[in-house]
Design a protein around this motif. Structure first.
Motif, PDB file in Angstrom:
ATOM      1  N   VAL A   1       0.857  -1.176   0.000  1.00 58.07           N
ATOM      2  CA  VAL A   1       0.000   0.000   0.000  1.00 58.07           C
ATOM      3  C   VAL A   1       0.899   1.234   0.000  1.00 58.07           C
ATOM      4  N   SER A   2       0.394   2.273  -0.551  1.00 58.00           N
ATOM      5  CA  SER A   2       1.226   3.456  -0.685  1.00 58.00           C
ATOM      6  C   SER A   2       0.367   4.685  -0.468  1.00 58.00           C
ATOM      7  N   ILE A   3       0.944   5.652   0.193  1.00 57.86           N
ATOM      8  CA  ILE A   3       0.199   6.875   0.485  1.00 57.86           C
ATOM      9  C   ILE A   3       1.019   8.061   0.008  1.00 57.86           C
ATOM     10  N   ILE A   4       0.372   8.928  -0.687  1.00 57.85           N
ATOM     11  CA  ILE A   4       1.072  10.111  -1.194  1.00 57.85           C
ATOM     12  C   ILE A   4       0.253  11.340  -0.861  1.00 57.85           C
ATOM     13  N   CYS A   5       0.965  12.360  -0.429  1.00 50.94           N
ATOM     14  CA  CYS A   5       0.315  13.624  -0.157  1.00 50.94           C
ATOM     15  C   CYS A   5       0.939  14.640  -1.094  1.00 50.94           C
ATOM     16  N   SER A   6       0.117  15.266  -1.913  1.00 47.27           N
ATOM     17  CA  SER A   6       0.720  16.177  -2.877  1.00 47.27           C
ATOM     18  C   SER A   6       0.076  17.546  -2.784  1.00 47.27           C
ATOM     19  N   SER A   7       0.873  18.499  -3.123  1.00 45.86           N
ATOM     20  CA  SER A   7       0.480  19.890  -2.928  1.00 45.86           C
ATOM     21  C   SER A   7      -0.467  20.337  -4.027  1.00 45.86           C
ATOM     22  N   PRO A   8      -1.004  21.524  -3.876  1.00 42.40           N
ATOM     23  CA  PRO A   8      -1.867  22.039  -4.938  1.00 42.40           C
ATOM     24  C   PRO A   8      -1.144  22.170  -6.281  1.00 42.40           C
ATOM     25  N   GLN A   9       0.168  22.332  -6.205  1.00 42.67           N
ATOM     26  CA  GLN A   9       0.899  22.425  -7.474  1.00 42.67           C
ATOM     27  C   GLN A   9       1.326  21.059  -7.974  1.00 42.67           C
ATOM     28  N   ASN A  10       0.807  20.035  -7.354  1.00 44.96           N
ATOM     29  CA  ASN A  10       1.025  18.659  -7.813  1.00 44.96           C
ATOM     30  C   ASN A  10       2.431  18.171  -7.656  1.00 44.96           C
ATOM     31  N   TYR A  11       3.181  18.711  -6.734  1.00 45.96           N
ATOM     32  CA  TYR A  11       4.419  18.010  -6.421  1.00 45.96           C
ATOM     33  C   TYR A  11       4.250  17.350  -5.061  1.00 45.96           C
ATOM     34  N   PRO A  12       4.979  16.289  -4.845  1.00 43.94           N
ATOM     35  CA  PRO A  12       4.692  15.499  -3.642  1.00 43.94           C
ATOM     36  C   PRO A  12       5.251  16.147  -2.387  1.00 43.94           C
ATOM     37  N   LEU A  13       4.442  16.137  -1.337  1.00 45.15           N
ATOM     38  CA  LEU A  13       4.889  16.591  -0.043  1.00 45.15           C
ATOM     39  C   LEU A  13       5.308  15.433   0.846  1.00 45.15           C
ATOM     40  N   TYR A  14       4.765  14.281   0.554  1.00 42.18           N
ATOM     41  CA  TYR A  14       5.020  13.154   1.431  1.00 42.18           C
ATOM     42  C   TYR A  14       4.713  11.892   0.664  1.00 42.18           C
ATOM     43  N   ILE A  15       5.646  10.977   0.652  1.00 42.17           N
ATOM     44  CA  ILE A  15       5.437   9.700  -0.035  1.00 42.17           C
ATOM     45  C   ILE A  15       5.833   8.594   0.916  1.00 42.17           C
ATOM     46  N   ARG A  16       5.009   7.616   1.015  1.00 40.22           N
ATOM     47  CA  ARG A  16       5.385   6.468   1.827  1.00 40.22           C
ATOM     48  C   ARG A  16       4.796   5.231   1.199  1.00 40.22           C
ATOM     49  N   SER A  17       5.614   4.227   1.017  1.00 37.30           N
ATOM     50  CA  SER A  17       5.131   2.968   0.453  1.00 37.30           C
ATOM     51  C   SER A  17       5.564   1.813   1.327  1.00 37.30           C
ATOM     52  N   VAL A  18       4.681   0.880   1.439  1.00 36.69           N
ATOM     53  CA  VAL A  18       5.014  -0.377   2.103  1.00 36.69           C
ATOM     54  C   VAL A  18       4.443  -1.482   1.250  1.00 36.69           C
ATOM     55  N   PRO A  19       5.062  -2.466   0.853  1.00 37.25           N
ATOM     56  CA  PRO A  19       6.480  -2.758   0.952  1.00 37.25           C
ATOM     57  C   PRO A  19       7.307  -1.894   0.006  1.00 37.25           C
ATOM     58  N   THR A  20       8.561  -1.877   0.192  1.00 37.03           N
ATOM     59  CA  THR A  20       9.349  -0.886  -0.519  1.00 37.03           C
ATOM     60  C   THR A  20       9.833  -1.344  -1.875  1.00 37.03           C
ATOM     61  N   GLU A  21       9.617  -2.602  -2.186  1.00 40.16           N
ATOM     62  CA  GLU A  21       9.970  -2.923  -3.574  1.00 40.16           C
ATOM     63  C   GLU A  21       8.818  -2.454  -4.459  1.00 40.16           C
ATOM     64  N   ASN A  22       9.091  -2.334  -5.728  1.00 33.68           N
ATOM     65  CA  ASN A  22       8.077  -1.810  -6.649  1.00 33.68           C
ATOM     66  C   ASN A  22       7.637  -0.413  -6.287  1.00 33.68           C
ATOM     67  N   GLU A  23       8.468   0.273  -5.550  1.00 34.69           N
ATOM     68  CA  GLU A  23       8.044   1.605  -5.133  1.00 34.69           C
ATOM     69  C   GLU A  23       7.853   2.516  -6.337  1.00 34.69           C
TER      70      GLU A  23
END
Lengths: 137, 545
Positions: A1-23
């Motif tokens: 599962v992966s969670i991404i938080c991105s800003s209004p300008q569409n660049y990422p503020l926070y990325i986290r993935s588990v498991p880390t392969e296939n990130e």
């Protein structure tokens, strides 16, 4: 599962993935899903902001996984990618996860040392995301 | 070692000497020279196979222990109000809770664990009283706090003066000599006063907040890196509202000072820096002492107080930042502390809650587990219940459709009540849109009203009569009703005076409508308040984003 938080300008503020392969695949998926999010936002362009739901629901399902979206009133987008095989996850749970993300994000914003648009380094946020992902996996 | 730690000089092993001695033992065992400077190193725990006898002997007879026990709570309660050296000196011959002469080195956690586990754990294992228990369990905790640190945490005047000097130099010198004797996360009285003064310089009202930007400018002056300041903020802003209350500010300031003095920032907020703890700690120590004495005397009845404090601790424990560090054992640790503070935190909580009602409402989304403790639940819940449900909206007639006869009945019954209580102005609301029509209506109603004073059987007659009027003048009826509903709304204050003025009914007693208007105004104001509250909640949420 992966969670991404991105800003209004569409660049990422926070990325986290588990498991880390296939990130990288997750990153790519999320990036493409931002298009879908934008489409959904602009679709109700004429309507008042109040009437727009924050939770965008299933953005699109692919063969392996589902992508859910959530956008805040300040156009910060949260995108979550979960395994399709994880059928135990219901819509309500996804909603509650997004709500928790939103609350933690609000807490970060309360911190005067955080400038909007910075990468998110908050430990409290990390802990919350970790615990959420542990729940899901 | 005895000579180096100072025991030879003073003639006995006080806690300070004891700690230093243990540290020197560890140093010696690790191969460092036996000197005062070597205790500043990070040392492993000393191996104490041989020392067991010594510690037992040192803590002597049960009688002495008993005396110590009673002294312990007494000093415990002077948590942050360490009347240090004066009482420390006096108490030194009597019991452990006194001020060490020397300040310990920069590894407080390991340092304190040693005396706790050996000094108290072994010697007091026999004691059944509530004070024995905490100390046994204490060695399992890795966060020093509570009674024993209250015992050992009294800061010597020496350390305090150095601390003051360092603080007064605007926190820019990492003064390594200003180490807090045992607990770096405990705020001393001088520090507290200093923080309060600083708070006042930023915000004169002690019960109010310091906003985020003001606090940011202030703490940036400390020249700590921004990520660390960000972390300090996260730790100390417990309710995450972007502003610091006095206890939050003290905690943040204390963390900044600790960081500047070389301590690593903790992952979660230490208990002694929690706002509830700090607020309780700001109370007068004398009261706490007397309270605790009464508790300590009722030892067999200690169970309820133990539970009381346990729940109180649980409440404090469940403040989100602290989940990792607080163990079950701490409940018993805290009871000596919390038994007295619990009673005090309730009224403080009350004030705390009144001050921060807005914060609470904005945090309604978060699962704040504060309400789980039954001891403080009642007041908190009462406060919450008082705040959160809005005033019941006065919407008596909005659901009425236009031509329903049942509604007419209701209207008339209300009218009868109004007539009995005073003159309800159904006529006045009808005035603005159609003065002529409503006037005739009013006349007819005046005729009808005397009849309405009788029981419902008349009401039906009236309703039928009213119906005719309705049929005769359909547009005015809805207007009248709408206006009546609007009387609950905002226009009442404006309409009613004009209506009263323009009303030409002879039967209308002018002063009675005014009385009715005031209650309607109240209702109007209440709806307005409710609407504004809702709007405020939405705006607050947008704002926080």
């Amino acid at each position: 599962v992966s969670i991404i938080c991105s800003s209004p300008q569409n660049y990422p503020l926070y990325i986290r993935s588990v498991p880390t392969e296939n990130e990288l695949k997750f990153h790519y998926t999320v990036h493409t899903s931002l298009d879908v999010v934008d489409e959904k936002i602009s679709a109700m362009g004429k309507a008042l902001v109040d009437q727009r739901e924050l939770y965008l629901g299933l953005l699109y399902p692919t063969e392996d996984y589902k992508v859910y979206g959530y956008v805040t009133n300040s156009k910060v987008k949260f995108v979550m990618v979960v395994d399709s095989s994880n059928t135990a996850l219901r819509d309500n749970e996804i909603r509650s996860m997004f709500r928790k993300l939103h609350n933690s994000y609000t807490d970060i914003m309360c911190n005067p040392f955080y400038n909007p648009g910075d990468r998110i380094h908050s430990r409290a946020f990390d802990n919350m995301v970790n615990s959420m992902m542990m729940q899901v996996c | 070692i005895t000579e180096v730690c100072g025991a030879k000089r003073v003639g006995y092993f006080g806690p300070a000497q004891f700690y230093i001695a243990l540290k020197l033992i560890a140093a010696a065992q690790s191969g460092f020279p036996v000197r005062i400077e070597s205790i500043k190193n990070e040392l492993p725990l000393p191996r104490f196979m041989a020392l067991k006898n010594d510690s037992e002997v040192r803590y002597g007879t049960p009688a002495e222990l008993h005396g110590v026990k009673f002294q312990v709570p007494h000093a415990t309660l002077e948590k942050n109000s360490y009347k240090r050296t004066d009482e420390g000196e006096k108490q030194e011959p009597k019991s452990p809770p006194m001020s060490p002469i020397c300040s310990p080195p920069a590894s407080p956690s390991t340092y304190q664990r040693i005396p706790l586990s050996y000094g108290y754990g072994k010697s007091r294992s026999g004691l059944e009283q509530q004070h024995g228990a905490p100390y046994e369990i204490r060695h399992s905790t890795h966060q020093q706090d509570g009674p024993s640190s209250g015992n050992y945490g009294a800061k010597p005047a020496l350390a305090c003066s150095t601390l003051n000097r360092s603080l007064s130099a605007e926190r820019e010198q990492p003064d390594s000599s200003a180490h807090y004797s045992d607990d770096p996360w405990r705020i001393t009285e001088e520090q507290r006063d200093y923080y309060i003064n600083q708070f006042r310089s930023l915000q004169p009202d002690l019960n109010s907040f310091i906003s985020g930007s003001v606090a940011k400018n202030f703490f940036t002056k400390s020249k700590l890196p921004i990520p660390e300041l960000s972390h300090i903020w996260e730790l100390s802003d417990v309710d995450c509202d972007g502003a610091l209350t006095l206890p939050e500010f003290c905690a943040a300031f204390h963390l900044v000072v600790a960081r500047k003095n070389g301590y690593q920032l903790p992952e979660t907020l230490p208990e002694t820096l929690l706002p509830e703890y700090l607020q309780a700690a700001s109370l007068k120590p004398m009261r706490d002492c007397s309270l605790f004495d009464s508790y300590s005397e009722s030892l067999p009845g200690g169970q309820p107080s133990r539970d009381f404090s346990r729940t109180e601790v649980r409440r404090a424990e469940e403040v989100p930042d602290n989940s990792a560090l607080l163990q079950d054992g701490k409940k018993e640790d805290k009871q000596a502390l919390k038994v007295s503070t619990a009673l005090k935190t309730i009224p403080k909580e009350f004030q705390h809650l009144t001050v921060k009602t807005a914060a609470q409402e904005s945090n309604a989304l978060k699962p704040r587990p504060r309400s789980r403790s039954y001891s403080s639940t009642s007041i908190e819940d009462a406060m919450k219940k008082g705040e959160e449900p809005p005033t019941p909206p006065p919407r008596p007639q909005k659901s009425h459709s236009r031509a329903s006869s049942l509604d007419l009945n209701k209207i008339f019954q209300q009218n009868t009540q109004a007539v009995r209580s005073g003159w309800l102005p159904p006529p006045p609301p009808a005035l603005p849109p159609r003065p002529s029509v409503s006037q005739t209506e009013q006349v007819s109603e005046v005729e009808l009203h005397p009849q309405m004073n009788r029981p419902p059987s008349q009401a039906e007659e009236n309703s039928s009569a009213k119906k005719e009027v309705v049929l005769a003048q359909p547009p005015s009826k809805p207007a009248r009703r709408k206006l009546r509903t609007e009387t609950q709304g905002l226009e009442t204050p404006e309409l009613s005076p004009t209506i009263n003025v323009t009303s030409s009914l002879p039967a209308v007693k002018p002063h009675l409508p005014v009385q009715k208007q005031s209650s309607k105004q109240k209702r109007a104001i209440q709806t307005a308040i409710r609407k504004n509250k809702e709007a405020n909640a939405v705006l607050a949420r947008l704002n926080s984003e």
